[in-house]
Design an enzyme around this catalytic site. Structure first.
Site, PDB file in Angstrom:
ATOM      1  N   GLU A   1       0.842  -1.208   0.000  1.00 53.98           N
ATOM      2  CA  GLU A   1       0.000   0.000   0.000  1.00 53.98           C
ATOM      3  C   GLU A   1       0.873   1.252   0.000  1.00 53.98           C
ATOM      4  OE1 GLU A   1      -2.939   0.107   3.136  1.00 53.98           O
ATOM      5  OE2 GLU A   1      -3.090   2.289   3.096  1.00 53.98           O
ATOM      6  N   ARG A   2       1.859   1.292   0.913  1.00 56.79           N
ATOM      7  CA  ARG A   2       2.685   2.513   1.035  1.00 56.79           C
ATOM      8  C   ARG A   2       3.528   2.738  -0.209  1.00 56.79           C
ATOM      9  NH1 ARG A   2       3.450   0.853   7.062  1.00 56.79           N
ATOM     10  NH2 ARG A   2       1.761   2.081   7.948  1.00 56.79           N
TER      11      ARG A   2
ATOM     12  N   ALA B   1      -2.569   5.967   5.340  1.00 56.98           N
ATOM     13  CA  ALA B   1      -1.670   4.789   5.246  1.00 56.98           C
ATOM     14  C   ALA B   1      -0.610   4.838   6.340  1.00 56.98           C
ATOM     15  CB  ALA B   1      -1.016   4.691   3.868  1.00 56.98           C
TER      16      ALA B   1
ATOM     17  N   SER C   1       2.951  10.385   9.110  1.00 52.18           N
ATOM     18  CA  SER C   1       4.409  10.579   9.017  1.00 52.18           C
ATOM     19  C   SER C   1       5.101  10.123  10.303  1.00 52.18           C
ATOM     20  CB  SER C   1       4.738  12.056   8.790  1.00 52.18           C
ATOM     21  OG  SER C   1       4.339  12.441   7.508  1.00 52.18           O
TER      22      SER C   1
HETATM   23  C1  LIG Z   1      -9.027  10.583   3.220  1.00 55.41           C
HETATM   24  C2  LIG Z   1      -8.647   9.402   4.069  1.00 55.41           C
HETATM   25  C3  LIG Z   1      -8.706   8.127   3.538  1.00 55.41           C
HETATM   26  C4  LIG Z   1      -8.412   7.019   4.334  1.00 55.41           C
HETATM   27  N1  LIG Z   1      -8.599   5.754   3.818  1.00 55.41           N
HETATM   28  C5  LIG Z   1      -8.528   4.680   4.663  1.00 55.41           C
HETATM   29  C6  LIG Z   1      -8.929   3.373   4.221  1.00 55.41           C
HETATM   30  O1  LIG Z   1      -9.288   3.173   3.045  1.00 55.41           O
HETATM   31  N2  LIG Z   1      -8.897   2.346   5.123  1.00 55.41           N
HETATM   32  C7  LIG Z   1      -8.493   2.517   6.427  1.00 55.41           C
HETATM   33  O2  LIG Z   1      -8.509   1.545   7.172  1.00 55.41           O
HETATM   34  N3  LIG Z   1      -8.099   3.751   6.873  1.00 55.41           N
HETATM   35  C8  LIG Z   1      -8.128   4.826   6.034  1.00 55.41           C
HETATM   36  N4  LIG Z   1      -7.757   6.082   6.494  1.00 55.41           N
HETATM   37  C9  LIG Z   1      -7.353   6.246   7.883  1.00 55.41           C
HETATM   38  C10 LIG Z   1      -5.889   6.631   8.075  1.00 55.41           C
HETATM   39  O3  LIG Z   1      -5.051   5.540   7.809  1.00 55.41           O
HETATM   40  C11 LIG Z   1      -5.777   7.166   9.511  1.00 55.41           C
HETATM   41  O4  LIG Z   1      -6.395   8.458   9.514  1.00 55.41           O
HETATM   42  C12 LIG Z   1      -4.350   7.259  10.008  1.00 55.41           C
HETATM   43  O5  LIG Z   1      -3.814   5.974  10.187  1.00 55.41           O
HETATM   44  C13 LIG Z   1      -4.240   8.030  11.324  1.00 55.41           C
HETATM   45  O6  LIG Z   1      -5.169   7.610  12.267  1.00 55.41           O
HETATM   46  P1  LIG Z   1      -6.067   8.719  13.028  1.00 55.41           P
HETATM   47  O7  LIG Z   1      -6.664   9.587  11.974  1.00 55.41           O
HETATM   48  O8  LIG Z   1      -6.995   8.011  13.953  1.00 55.41           O
HETATM   49  O9  LIG Z   1      -5.037   9.601  13.853  1.00 55.41           O
HETATM   50  P2  LIG Z   1      -4.438   9.293  15.313  1.00 55.41           P
HETATM   51  O10 LIG Z   1      -3.894   7.921  15.371  1.00 55.41           O
HETATM   52  O11 LIG Z   1      -5.448   9.676  16.341  1.00 55.41           O
HETATM   53  O12 LIG Z   1      -3.228  10.303  15.362  1.00 55.41           O
HETATM   54  C14 LIG Z   1      -3.370  11.698  15.694  1.00 55.41           C
HETATM   55  C15 LIG Z   1      -1.961  12.309  15.739  1.00 55.41           C
HETATM   56  O13 LIG Z   1      -1.179  11.663  16.764  1.00 55.41           O
HETATM   57  C16 LIG Z   1       0.015  11.152  16.199  1.00 55.41           C
HETATM   58  N5  LIG Z   1       0.416   9.915  16.879  1.00 55.41           N
HETATM   59  C17 LIG Z   1      -0.363   8.831  17.174  1.00 55.41           C
HETATM   60  N6  LIG Z   1       0.380   7.870  17.753  1.00 55.41           N
HETATM   61  C18 LIG Z   1       1.655   8.341  17.815  1.00 55.41           C
HETATM   62  C19 LIG Z   1       2.895   7.809  18.284  1.00 55.41           C
HETATM   63  N7  LIG Z   1       2.986   6.584  18.808  1.00 55.41           N
HETATM   64  N8  LIG Z   1       3.997   8.594  18.202  1.00 55.41           N
HETATM   65  C20 LIG Z   1       3.931   9.834  17.666  1.00 55.41           C
HETATM   66  N9  LIG Z   1       2.783  10.388  17.188  1.00 55.41           N
HETATM   67  C21 LIG Z   1       1.666   9.646  17.254  1.00 55.41           C
HETATM   68  C22 LIG Z   1      -0.305  10.907  14.747  1.00 55.41           C
HETATM   69  O14 LIG Z   1       0.853  10.815  13.947  1.00 55.41           O
HETATM   70  C23 LIG Z   1      -1.181  12.096  14.433  1.00 55.41           C
HETATM   71  O15 LIG Z   1      -0.378  13.210  14.167  1.00 55.41           O
HETATM   72  C24 LIG Z   1      -7.993   7.209   5.678  1.00 55.41           C
HETATM   73  C25 LIG Z   1      -7.878   8.500   6.204  1.00 55.41           C
HETATM   74  C26 LIG Z   1      -8.217   9.594   5.430  1.00 55.41           C
HETATM   75  C27 LIG Z   1      -8.140  10.982   6.051  1.00 55.41           C
END
Ligand SMILES: Cc1cc2nc3c(=O)[nH]c(=O)nc-3n(C[C@H](O)[C@H](O)[C@H](O)COP(=O)(O)OP(=O)(O)OC[C@H]3O[C@@H](n4cnc5c(N)ncnc54)[C@H](O)[C@@H]3O)c2cc1C
Length: 396
Positions: free
Chosen positions: A244-245, A373, A376
């Site tokens: 994926e990535r 995905a 960062s």
């Molecule tokens: C347009 C779009 C399409 C997407 N499509 C899919 C899809 O098809 N299928 C699917 O399953 N998902 C999908 N996603 C979900 C996407 O993979 C997640 O949004 C992403 O993994 C981050 O999860 P979160 O949004 O819950 O953020 P969170 O996990 O809540 O993170 C919030 C912030 O905290 C930081 N953070 C969290 N943990 C740590 C750590 N251990 N150390 C440092 N920083 C941290 C993050 O980097 C981020 O800056 C999609 C998202 C979007 C916006």
């Protein structure tokens, strides 16, 4: 070692045919579709006619029998017109159906994959949940065995293509006590199940790529829809995230290329103070930075894809070099792309702020690649984890 960065004649033909289609069929519709947040209804059928829905799938299923380099090339070429639709195509063809192809039974693949290749079926992948994003293993969707069925309860959010999807691959806890080792992968044909609902999510970027919040409420799934073995979901999930990535790096890459090409053209045409703005060194600096970001991103993405294609099973996952390379590819492409989209808007001045100019869409879409995905931050965590592995030797 060959450092020749040339595509083969077949790869060039593939790029040319996708570019012709994207620049003549897709581009003229994009401004209106973006405003209405509508995916072109015929998108997957069109790609089916071009023969690129299953680029990496075996020909017996209707695929092109090629690899991840070609997959990346197709997503890059679509991304030159639409980053968002590159993502939508990738979500269906790589995240969902390619993962299914690598883990389902022969009977299941023969039934489903030809319909994915023709464009009849659109796929989506469900990992993320409202309370489990970066911490994907913290998912709470549960699958409980009852007779020859599983009863699924829970929800998945931000699911690309869910509002228009026919088929979904998703993960659920089958043995919650075992944490990550109690996760399994399932698939459903959405029209065949009861207890599935989906609500479209409104986004400010990546419009035209439909995103949904999915709810499973006592959804009955036949036991044969469990793929890859009971409690074996983590390996499927992490190896799927590698491809994926790598391949989704193409969406950012295509968009970076478009930002550079559109900015070069605009900077040569736009005259201020009696000269094209391209003659000003501060504009030249931005163009030079955009080129350098694109060239380095291209190298990282294609070298990861080519390494993936060279592996026996073309697969990675936790504890592999590919995991680090895949995370680094999307990390670099995403961050470089965000910077270049900003520069491109700046070069276009006020026009860059208007919907009529494609640059505005590239700007809005590109930010997703710092988030989707795995963010960062999570990609850096993965890279560091793999660097600190005992077996790591620098060089790749
Ligand atoms: C347009 C779009 C399409 C997407 N499509 C899919 C899809 O098809 N299928 C699917 O399953 N998902 C999908 N996603 C979900 C996407 O993979 C997640 O949004 C992403 O993994 C981050 O999860 P979160 O949004 O819950 O953020 P969170 O996990 O809540 O993170 C919030 C912030 O905290 C930081 N953070 C969290 N943990 C740590 C750590 N251990 N150390 C440092 N920083 C941290 C993050 O980097 C981020 O800056 C999609 C998202 C979007 C916006």
């Amino acid at each position: 070692m060959s450092l020749n960065f040339e595509f083969t004649p077949e790869q060039k033909m593939l790029e040319d045919s996708i570019w012709r289609w994207a620049s003549t069929w897709l581009e003229p519709q994009m401004e209106k579709l973006y405003e209405e947040d509508q995916m072109p209804a015929e998108l997957f059928r069109e790609l089916g006619k071009l023969g690129v829905n299953g680029i990496a799938y075996e020909e017996k299923y209707g695929g092109a029998g090629l690899g991840y380099v070609e997959t990346l090339l197709v997503y890059e070429t679509i991304g030159r017109v639409s980053n968002a639709l590159g993502m939508t195509v990738g979500a269906s063809q790589t995240l969902c159906f390619d993962n299914f192809r690598r883990n389902a039974s022969e009977v299941q693949k023969s039934e489903i994959l030809p319909k994915a290749c023709s464009g009849q079926y659109i796929g989506c992948l469900g990992i993320t949940e409202p309370n489990a994003g970066s911490d994907a293993m913290g998912m709470t969707t549960k699958a409980v065995k009852r007779g020859d069925h599983y009863i699924i309860n829970g929800s998945k959010t931000f699911i690309t293509n869910a509002p228009v999807g026919d088929f979904m691959l998703f993960y659920a806890k089958t043995d919650p006590e075992r944490g990550p080792h109690g996760i399994s992968a399932f698939f459903i044909l959405i029209k065949d199940v009861k207890g599935f609902s989906c609500e479209k999510i409104k986004k400010w970027g990546m419009r035209t790529s439909p995103t949904g919040l999915v709810t499973f409420e006592d959804m009955e799934v036949p036991e044969e829809n469990l793929i890859g073995g009971l409690n074996r979901g983590v390996a499927i999930l992490t190896s799927g995230l590698c491809t994926e990535r790598i391949t989704l790096s193409g969406c950012s890459l295509g968009s970076q290329r478009a930002c550079l090409e559109l900015s070069l053209k605009y900077a040569k045409e736009r005259v201020q103070f009696g000269k094209p703005i391209a003659s000003f060194q501060m504009i030249q600096e931005k163009l030079a930075n955009m080129y350098t970001r694109y060239a380095s991103s291209k190298w990282m993405a294609y070298s990861a894809a080519s390494y993936c294609d060279s592996l026996d099973h073309k697969t990675g996952g936790k504890g592999t070099d590919l995991d680090r390379m895949a995370a680094a590819s999307l990390l670099h492409c995403g961050e470089m792309g965000t910077q270049s989209a900003l520069d491109a808007v700046q070069i276009h001045g006020g026009y860059g702020y208007c919907q009529e100019y494609a640059i505005s869409r590239h700007y809005l879409d590109q930010k997703l690649w710092d988030i989707g995905a795995g963010t960062s931050e999570i990609r850096r965590t993965i890279i560091a984890r793999e660097l600190l592995r005992d077996e790591f030797r620098s060089g790749r």
